[in-house]
Design a protein around this motif. Structure first.
Motif, PDB file in Angstrom:
ATOM      1  N   GLU A   1       7.072  -5.119   7.824  1.00 32.02           N
ATOM      2  CA  GLU A   1       6.103  -5.750   6.939  1.00 32.02           C
ATOM      3  C   GLU A   1       4.909  -6.246   7.739  1.00 32.02           C
ATOM      4  OE1 GLU A   1       8.469  -8.717   5.002  1.00 32.02           O
ATOM      5  OE2 GLU A   1       9.217  -7.292   3.506  1.00 32.02           O
TER       6      GLU A   1
ATOM      7  N   GLU B   1       3.907   0.633  -1.346  1.00 30.35           N
ATOM      8  CA  GLU B   1       4.291  -0.751  -1.104  1.00 30.35           C
ATOM      9  C   GLU B   1       3.678  -1.214   0.210  1.00 30.35           C
ATOM     10  OE1 GLU B   1       8.628   0.380  -3.052  1.00 30.35           O
ATOM     11  OE2 GLU B   1       8.420   0.067  -0.904  1.00 30.35           O
ATOM     12  N   LYS B   2       3.711  -2.517   0.463  1.00 29.21           N
ATOM     13  CA  LYS B   2       3.127  -3.057   1.687  1.00 29.21           C
ATOM     14  C   LYS B   2       4.050  -2.926   2.890  1.00 29.21           C
ATOM     15  CE  LYS B   2       0.416  -6.451  -0.924  1.00 29.21           C
ATOM     16  NZ  LYS B   2       0.138  -7.896  -1.150  1.00 29.21           N
ATOM     17  N   SER B   3       5.301  -2.598   2.657  1.00 29.20           N
ATOM     18  CA  SER B   3       6.268  -2.454   3.749  1.00 29.20           C
ATOM     19  C   SER B   3       6.715  -0.999   3.860  1.00 29.20           C
ATOM     20  CB  SER B   3       7.488  -3.354   3.506  1.00 29.20           C
ATOM     21  OG  SER B   3       8.137  -2.994   2.295  1.00 29.20           O
TER      22      SER B   3
ATOM     23  N   HIS C   1       1.347  -4.798   6.494  1.00 32.54           N
ATOM     24  CA  HIS C   1       0.195  -4.269   5.773  1.00 32.54           C
ATOM     25  C   HIS C   1      -0.116  -5.128   4.551  1.00 32.54           C
ATOM     26  CE1 HIS C   1      -0.752  -0.599   7.956  1.00 32.54           C
ATOM     27  NE2 HIS C   1       0.534  -0.313   8.040  1.00 32.54           N
ATOM     28  N   GLN C   2      -1.371  -5.049   4.104  1.00 36.27           N
ATOM     29  CA  GLN C   2      -1.824  -5.829   2.959  1.00 36.27           C
ATOM     30  C   GLN C   2      -1.970  -4.990   1.686  1.00 36.27           C
ATOM     31  OE1 GLN C   2      -1.996  -9.181   3.445  1.00 36.27           O
ATOM     32  NE2 GLN C   2      -1.224  -8.544   5.468  1.00 36.27           N
TER      33      GLN C   2
ATOM     34  N   LYS D   1      13.086  -3.269   7.303  1.00 38.86           N
ATOM     35  CA  LYS D   1      11.778  -3.093   6.687  1.00 38.86           C
ATOM     36  C   LYS D   1      10.724  -3.622   7.654  1.00 38.86           C
ATOM     37  CE  LYS D   1      13.447  -3.768   1.925  1.00 38.86           C
ATOM     38  NZ  LYS D   1      13.277  -4.571   0.681  1.00 38.86           N
TER      39      LYS D   1
END
Length: 422
Positions: A254, A236-238, A256-257, A252
């Protein structure tokens, strides 16, 4: 160590940096599996995980085909130069007087994905185990946990190579493992079944908690050195930050792509780094959730197309033991070393099909694992930490970011102690 003046490098510091630039990592040794060439030679041969024991006396190598090699450190003298060996083993680390350790081969029966050494158990843990399990397996010794393809976790005694426990609960691959650094024998496992599980080896491997919330495979888990936080990275991105006291989600992170695949805390627990398929490493303040810096893995070969992002996808990131450097492994066939306060890598080494990396606990060596089942040992920067960094590391080992900001000290000092001087 660099002198900071008002958050900037002084002229003396820049000159010191130029004169003391680290050399490119040198390959000290490469170990290859000694197997006969079979038709399925390349099947399941990956080295997904490598690990040093916390005292630096053992090295564990997941060499593929269900086999883990336990190798006493240092390697033979003709492999490793003087100065890169482990600190001398004291008699307390060999309580049964077994003499010089021997290499062990552990046949785990399943593909091995995750490895984790325990710290030497604290005296209370040893006494508690002996009192409640007089006839049970002895976990008052150095142990190795192995995460397997079928969801099982096998616990081994390092000195003898004997299987102590078999932990069941996960429904899919156990991708990563992490022990609490305190010696309490609490083990965290991360799995493709999208959960993390907490095990207490003092209670015969009892499962004490299941952490749910990830929607994809969990790739990585890391426990902060102060044992207060757990970070988990999934496809996942997170990334998730959990409390190791209440086993509840703190926040969380957050930014990243693409999928986050690796994470690690700094030795003082003040920083967290996460690596992603988006070609970047992000450095976070885990207490505030603030994003401090992003390290982008750009293509070095100008002939390569920058749009081919997957070529620089990250596989692994780790902190050096003194907390001044990072190592990263990416799909562009490079091992990179980064200085904590610089935005570009300070050294590179060519490596093919890298999957994982870790520093020797006393510094000076980086171990990397590859898709071919090989493990390589590289030289790493060896520096004498500045007094300023040593003081920061000592203070941040027991003070959170909020506690530092509440101190009656100058703003510049607060910025330095909270790593805001980048």
């Amino acid at each position: 160590a660099l002198v900071l003046e008002g958050g900037r490098l002084s002229a003396d510091s820049r000159r010191f940096q130029k004169e003391n630039e680290p050399e490119e990592p040198l390959l000290l040794a490469e170990l290859k599996p000694g197997r006969p060439h079979q038709f399925d030679w390349k099947s399941s041969c990956e080295t997904w995980s490598v690990a040093f024991s916390p005292d630096g006396s053992w090295f564990a190598w997941s060499q593929g085909h269900c086999i883990v090699k336990l190798i006493p450190w240092p390697l033979e003298e003709h492999f490793i130069p003087k100065g890169f060996e482990a600190k001398s083993r004291s008699s307390k680390n060999d309580p049964k007087g077994r003499g010089s350790p021997k290499e062990k081969t552990l046949d785990c029966g399943q593909i091995v994905w995750g490895l984790a050494f325990s710290p030497w158990p604290s005296p209370p843990s040893r006494k508690l185990w002996a009192r409640h399990h007089p006839q049970g397996p002895d976990v008052s010794c150095l142990i190795l946990a192995t995460g397997l393809n079928d969801g099982q976790i096998k616990i081994w005694e390092v000195q003898t190579g004997l299987l102590l426990l078999n932990l069941s609960g996960h429904q899919d691959v156990v991708r990563d493992l992490s022990f609490t650094p305190s010696g309490s024998l609490i083990l965290v496992s991360a799995s493709r079944d999208k959960t993390l599980r907490i095990w207490d080896l003092n209670k015969h491997g009892k499962q004490i908690q299941v952490l749910s919330g990830h929607l994809q495979w969990v790739y990585c888990c890391s426990i902060s050195p102060d044992c207060s936080m757990l970070c988990s990275a999934a496809g996942e991105k997170s990334v998730f930050l959990w409390s190791m006291r209440s086993y509840t989600l703190i926040r969380k992170l957050e930014g990243h792509q693409s999928s986050v695949v690796s994470c690690d805390f700094s030795p003082d627990s003040a920083l967290l780094v996460t690596a992603s398929y988006d070609t970047s490493v992000i450095m976070w303040d885990p207490y505030t959730g603030e994003r401090l810096r992003s390290l982008r893995h750009a293509q070095l070969d100008p002939a390569m197309d920058d749009s081919d992002v997957h070529m620089s996808s990250l596989r692994s990131v780790c902190f050096s033991p003194e907390g001044l450097y990072l190592a990263t492994v990416a799909d562009d066939r490079l091992l990179r070393i980064w200085a904590l306060e610089l935005k570009a890598p300070i050294a590179f080494a060519p490596m093919t099909n890298g999957l994982c990396c870790t520093f020797f606990p006393h510094g000076g060596v980086i171990a990397t694992g590859t898709r071919d089942g090989h493990v390589q040992f590289w030289t790493a920067p060896r520096v004498l930490s500045s007094l300023k960094h040593l003081c920061r590391k000592a203070l941040r080992s027991f003070l959170t970011t909020y506690q530092v900001l509440a101190l009656p000290i100058p703003k510049k000092m607060k910025e330095f102690l909270t790593y805001r001087t980048f």
